[in-house]
Design an enzyme around this catalytic site. Structure first.
Site, mmCIF file in Angstrom:
data_model
loop_
_atom_site.group_PDB
_atom_site.id
_atom_site.type_symbol
_atom_site.label_atom_id
_atom_site.label_comp_id
_atom_site.label_asym_id
_atom_site.label_seq_id
_atom_site.Cartn_x
_atom_site.Cartn_y
_atom_site.Cartn_z
ATOM 1 N N VAL A 182 0.843 -1.199 0.000
ATOM 2 C CA VAL A 182 0.000 0.000 0.000
ATOM 3 C C VAL A 182 0.881 1.254 0.000
ATOM 4 O O VAL A 182 0.561 2.245 -0.659
ATOM 5 C CB VAL A 182 -0.959 0.013 1.216
ATOM 6 N N CYS A 183 1.990 1.194 0.698
ATOM 7 C CA CYS A 183 2.860 2.369 0.867
ATOM 8 C C CYS A 183 3.255 3.036 -0.454
ATOM 9 O O CYS A 183 3.137 4.260 -0.571
ATOM 10 C CB CYS A 183 4.104 1.993 1.673
ATOM 11 N N PRO A 184 3.711 2.294 -1.469
ATOM 12 C CA PRO A 184 4.116 2.994 -2.694
ATOM 13 C C PRO A 184 2.968 3.734 -3.370
ATOM 14 O O PRO A 184 3.170 4.782 -3.961
ATOM 15 C CB PRO A 184 4.667 1.895 -3.603
ATOM 16 N N LEU B 156 2.538 6.994 -1.299
ATOM 17 C CA LEU B 156 3.673 7.893 -1.485
ATOM 18 C C LEU B 156 3.652 8.514 -2.878
ATOM 19 O O LEU B 156 3.959 9.697 -3.046
ATOM 20 C CB LEU B 156 4.980 7.151 -1.217
#
Length: 188
Positions: free
Chosen positions: A47-49, A52
């Protein structure tokens, strides 16, 4: 949690940013500026990319609002560089990533998961006085929306620049605000 309205605690972290050598960032570097600390659990995750990258798409708009952005995880600045160099999504990012391997920032903001050594998925907006004005924490699988973050920052900046005014739900720049008073009690 009692963190809204509190002042950011002193910190020092090593950062990675595209086109720069590693550099240190401290609480003094954000004095008299708006700043976002965008915590995420770990580099090389799922999920992070997406979050970001979404935030990066809004980065020019945030800079026009005078807001600096820092991605923060408990990874090192070396891991941030490696992720930037190997991921298509992360390779586009222009704002700085702070390494928090000693957990200073994660503990200061109360988002460290002690059992795993990872940070929660959390966003904090700091005003020019170093005061936390906005915070958002979501569960591991729920990504954040940078468009909504920009809206909230505009509202926080409006309230700061217009004492005695508040922004109602879903307020957008240019819309009516409210002046809290006894005349409004029970009428909204």
């Amino acid at each position: 949690m009692g963190i809204i309205g509190s002042t950011i605690k002193p910190f020092k972290a090593t950062a990675y940013q595209e086109g720069r050598e590693f550099f240190d960032v401290t609480d003094a570097d954000i004095a008299n500026k708006w700043a976002i600390f965008f915590f995420y659990p770990a580099d090389f995750t799922f999920v992070c990319p997406t979050e970001l990258e979404d935030l990066n798409e809004h980065y020019p708009q945030l800079q026009k609002l005078g807001v600096e952005v820092f991605g923060v995880s408990t990874d090192t600045h070396f891991a941030h560089k490696a992720w930037h160099d190997t991921s298509e999504k992360i390779g586009k990012i222009k704002y700085a990533f702070l390494g928090d391997q000693l957990h200073t920032l994660s503990k200061n903001f109360g988002v460290l998961r002690e059992e795993s050594g990872l940070a929660d998925r959390a966003t904090f907006v700091i005003d020019p006085d170093g005061v936390i004005q906005i915070m958002e924490i979501t569960s591991e699988g729920v990504g954040r929306n940078a468009n909504e973050l920009v809206r909230k920052i505009r509202a926080a900046q409006y309230v700061r620049n217009n004492p005695g005014q508040v922004c109602p739900a879903a307020w957008e720049e240019g819309e009516d605000t409210l002046a809290p008073s006894l005349d409004l009690v029970g009428k909204l």
